[in-house]
Design a protein around this motif. Structure first.
Motif, short mmCIF file in Angstrom:
data_model
loop_
_atom_site.label_atom_id
_atom_site.label_comp_id
_atom_site.label_asym_id
_atom_site.label_seq_id
_atom_site.Cartn_x
_atom_site.Cartn_y
_atom_site.Cartn_z
N GLY A 111 29.57 -10.69 33.88
CA GLY A 111 29.32 -10.92 32.46
C GLY A 111 28.20 -10.12 31.86
N ILE A 112 27.82 -9.01 32.49
CA ILE A 112 26.73 -8.18 31.97
C ILE A 112 27.31 -6.91 31.33
CG2 ILE A 112 24.78 -6.72 32.67
CD1 ILE A 112 24.01 -8.85 34.66
N ARG A 113 26.87 -6.64 30.11
CA ARG A 113 27.28 -5.42 29.42
C ARG A 113 26.73 -4.20 30.15
NH1 ARG A 113 25.24 -2.73 23.73
NH2 ARG A 113 23.41 -2.38 25.05
N THR A 114 27.45 -3.08 30.10
CA THR A 114 26.99 -1.86 30.77
C THR A 114 26.83 -0.72 29.78
OG1 THR A 114 29.29 -1.33 31.35
CG2 THR A 114 27.95 -2.45 33.02
N THR A 115 25.71 -0.02 29.91
CA THR A 115 25.40 1.15 29.08
C THR A 115 25.19 2.35 29.98
OG1 THR A 115 24.34 -0.15 27.31
CG2 THR A 115 23.69 2.15 27.51
N LEU A 116 25.70 3.50 29.58
CA LEU A 116 25.41 4.75 30.29
C LEU A 116 24.49 5.59 29.42
CD1 LEU A 116 26.11 6.36 32.90
CD2 LEU A 116 27.74 7.65 31.51
N PHE A 117 23.36 5.96 30.00
CA PHE A 117 22.37 6.82 29.34
C PHE A 117 22.83 8.27 29.47
CE2 PHE A 117 18.70 9.60 29.70
CZ PHE A 117 17.81 9.17 28.74
N VAL A 118 22.83 9.02 28.36
CA VAL A 118 23.33 10.40 28.37
C VAL A 118 22.27 11.33 27.78
CG1 VAL A 118 25.10 11.97 27.48
CG2 VAL A 118 25.72 9.63 28.12
N TRP A 119 21.81 12.27 28.58
CA TRP A 119 21.01 13.37 28.02
C TRP A 119 21.98 14.29 27.29
CZ3 TRP A 119 17.77 14.62 32.99
CH2 TRP A 119 16.57 13.88 32.95
N GLY A 120 21.76 14.48 26.00
CA GLY A 120 22.73 15.23 25.21
C GLY A 120 23.01 16.62 25.72
N ASN A 121 21.98 17.47 25.79
CA ASN A 121 22.19 18.85 26.22
C ASN A 121 21.26 19.25 27.37
OD1 ASN A 121 19.98 18.69 24.39
ND2 ASN A 121 20.05 20.91 24.07
N PRO A 128 35.59 4.45 31.85
CA PRO A 128 36.30 3.19 32.09
C PRO A 128 35.43 2.07 32.64
CG PRO A 128 37.58 5.05 32.90
CD PRO A 128 36.21 5.57 32.57
N HIS A 129 34.25 2.41 33.12
CA HIS A 129 33.37 1.43 33.76
C HIS A 129 32.26 0.93 32.82
CE1 HIS A 129 35.22 2.68 37.59
NE2 HIS A 129 35.14 3.90 37.08
N PHE A 130 32.25 1.48 31.60
CA PHE A 130 31.13 1.18 30.70
C PHE A 130 31.60 0.68 29.35
CE2 PHE A 130 29.07 3.61 33.94
CZ PHE A 130 27.78 3.12 33.96
N ASP A 131 30.71 -0.10 28.71
CA ASP A 131 30.97 -0.66 27.39
C ASP A 131 30.30 0.15 26.28
OD1 ASP A 131 32.25 -3.09 28.49
OD2 ASP A 131 30.23 -3.52 29.21
N HIS A 132 29.32 0.98 26.66
CA HIS A 132 28.43 1.54 25.64
C HIS A 132 27.74 2.77 26.21
CE1 HIS A 132 24.20 1.18 23.71
NE2 HIS A 132 24.99 1.65 22.75
N ILE A 133 27.50 3.77 25.38
CA ILE A 133 26.67 4.91 25.78
C ILE A 133 25.55 5.08 24.77
CG2 ILE A 133 28.54 6.12 26.97
CD1 ILE A 133 28.65 8.05 24.56
N VAL A 134 24.41 5.61 25.22
CA VAL A 134 23.32 5.96 24.31
C VAL A 134 22.95 7.41 24.60
CG1 VAL A 134 21.61 4.94 25.90
CG2 VAL A 134 20.98 5.41 23.53
N THR A 135 22.99 8.26 23.57
CA THR A 135 22.67 9.67 23.75
C THR A 135 21.23 9.94 23.34
OG1 THR A 135 23.43 10.33 21.52
CG2 THR A 135 25.06 10.32 23.31
N HIS A 136 20.52 10.71 24.18
CA HIS A 136 19.12 11.06 23.92
C HIS A 136 19.01 12.56 23.70
CE1 HIS A 136 16.38 7.55 25.12
NE2 HIS A 136 17.59 7.06 24.91
N TRP A 137 18.09 12.92 22.79
CA TRP A 137 17.99 14.32 22.35
C TRP A 137 16.59 14.88 22.50
CZ3 TRP A 137 22.67 16.10 21.96
CH2 TRP A 137 23.70 15.16 21.79
#
Length: 510
Positions: free
Chosen positions: A140-150, A189-198
């Motif tokens: 029951g825990i939401r999952t976020t993937l952290f993404v370095w943009g470039n 498919p394994h994640f609910d959310h992504i956050v992109t960092h710049w």
């Protein structure tokens, strides 16, 4: 401690255990009916990343195997997820970045730190990311993937490019970036959310480096993720976009630059820079008024990435959440905090989980609850003194503000108390722990010993400085330097902050 206090702590520990054992998917309906102040309470799995050059030779494989999650097996990582759920968190932020690869069994000799490109082996971390995310979602825990943009990794030859942040108008760079985005999108498919960092270590230096480009990149990343998972949500991060070092996306002034551009689709959330627990109410209101959901990406709050050691953040956490205005309850969709020195920071995570649900809660009472659940009620008074001594006597960003002879007796007492921590026979923690109560007790012993060593050295070093000021003979000064107390080299324990401070001051003396 009074009988009433001991009874209260015991009840708190039992309540934590009851929450933990209430059922595997208890957190899922909780998200729908949760009365917590912050709805989505997220922990970011980072890593210890010391930035002091003089420290680099003392990063050992043993240290990273203990404190970096890239080296942990899947069973221990699942225990970590269970622990966070028991502490009141309902979201987990993971990453699949080259910085994690470099901490997962690969070490570059210090003499080669200036060489490029740096070759890194991802090993099994990408698979672990998916496995941990799947497990988190199953409870029951939401999952976020952290993404370095470039700030891409070159998966063609497993290297970190010479320039951390690649350029939009360079076809060779964009080939690397495109493959990097595709690699990350496989996790969708394994994640609910992504956050992109710049920014940090992102940014951009070429002629095409505008804030409009960063937003268009975000849209392209989301497009690739949604080919694999049409329901994935996204956030565009404002972290460090105003920083003089990292912000190279020309044209960015403030949040209105993003809100007024019309580039990001309406469903894209905006996360504010929450460094150290700061919260900009006007910025949050502007994001919400534009019809977007508000996130807070906090760093340097519950842990310390770049001066890694065991930090106790009870007061800082209490101050940060206590200052949140009442409007923040409705404004904030999600709030993430940092976890880098894994295992050493469990007390901070417990306190943070409590405060994110109720900012008015007493952080010191929460710390005592953690101690009761982790060490047993019998150890609360002793261990609380140790934790509070570490909080007072150890620097956070460095030792400059806390080094005082008046703190040495406090550090010595804490070390003596840590030596006396005894886990009751047959004791079972009230919640999952990523290191055992016995190992955590040993950590407290070693950490306080390192603090005592530094204070003893510093007091003696100040006497050498006074000798010089008073014109003492050179042979006496040299003898005094030779006899200065030593600070132990960190080989097994993450006590680098003391050693680095010691080496710097020793260099100044010599």
């Amino acid at each position: 401690m009074s009988r009433k206090q001991r009874t209260s702590l015991a009840v708190s520990a039992l309540l934590v255990l009851a929450v933990l054992t209430a059922g595997g998917r208890a957190a899922e309906p909780q998200q729908q009916t949760d009365k917590s102040f912050i709805k989505i309470r997220e922990v970011i799995w980072g890593d210890p990343h010391p930035t002091q050059r003089s420290w680099i030779p003392y990063i050992t494989d043993t240290i990273y195997k203990k404190y970096s999650v890239g080296n942990w097996d899947i069973a221990r990582l699942r225990t970590y997820v269970d622990m966070l759920k028991a502490f009141g968190f309902n979201s987990l932020q993971l990453s699949d970045l080259w910085s994690r690869y470099s901490n997962a069994g690969w070490r570059l000799p210090p003499e080669n730190w200036g060489s490029w490109p740096k070759k890194v082996d991802p090993k099994d971390w990408p698979k672990k990311v998916d496995a941990v995310a799947d497990y988190a979602r199953s409870v029951g825990i939401r999952t976020t993937l952290f993404v370095w943009g470039n700030a891409a990794f070159d998966y063609r030859n497993n290297t970190v490019p010479p320039a951390f942040s690649l350029e939009p108008d360079n076809p060779a760079d964009m080939e690397i970036v495109s493959l990097y985005w595709d690699h990350l999108a496989e996790h969708a498919p394994h994640f609910d959310h992504i956050v992109t960092h710049w920014a940090d270590p992102g940014g951009c230096r070429g002629p095409a480096c505008t804030i409009e480009t960063a937003q268009k990149f975000h849209n392209e990343i989301v497009r690739r993720f949604r080919k694999k998972n049409p329901n994935i949500q996204s956030t565009f991060s404002l972290w460090f976009l105003n920083d003089r070092i990292y912000s190279k996306w020309r044209g960015y002034k403030d949040v209105h630059t993003i809100l007024d551009s019309g580039i990001l689709p309406a469903d894209v959330m905006i996360s504010m820079d929450g460094e150290g627990g700061k919260f900009n109410l006007d910025e949050a209101k502007a994001i919400a008024k534009a019809g977007r959901k508000v996130g807070v990406w906090a760093w340097y709050l519950a842990d310390m990435e770049t001066n890694p050691s065991q930090h106790v953040r009870t007061s800082a956490l209490g101050s940060a959440f206590r200052k949140l205005p009442s409007e923040a309850h409705k404004l904030i969709e999600w709030y993430s905090i940092d976890s880098n020195c894994h295992g050493l920071n469990m007390q901070n995570l417990y306190v943070a989980g409590k405060l994110m649900r109720n900012p008015k809660a007493d952080p010191r009472a929460a710390l005592r609850e953690f101690i009761a659940g982790a060490f047993g009620v019998e150890n609360v008074a002793r261990v609380e003194k140790v934790f509070r001594a570490i909080e007072r006597t150890r620097g956070y960003r460095g030792y400059k503000k806390v080094l005082s002879p008046a703190n040495l007796p406090i550090a010595r007492e804490a070390y003596k108390l840590a030596l006396g921590i005894t886990i009751p026979k047959g004791f079972k923690p009230a919640f999952p722990m990523v290191i055992s109560p016995e190992d955590l007790a040993k950590e407290l012993e070693v950490q306080t010993e390192a603090i005592v060593e530094l204070y003893e050295f510093n007091i003696a070093a100040d006497k050498v400085k006074q000798m010089r000021k008073e014109g003492a003979a050179q042979d006496k000064i040299k003898a005094a330097i030779a006899n200065l107390p030593k600070v132990s080299t960190p080989t097994e324990w993450l006590t680098n902050l003391e050693y680095w401070s010691y080496m710097r001051k020793l260099k100044e003396l010599k």
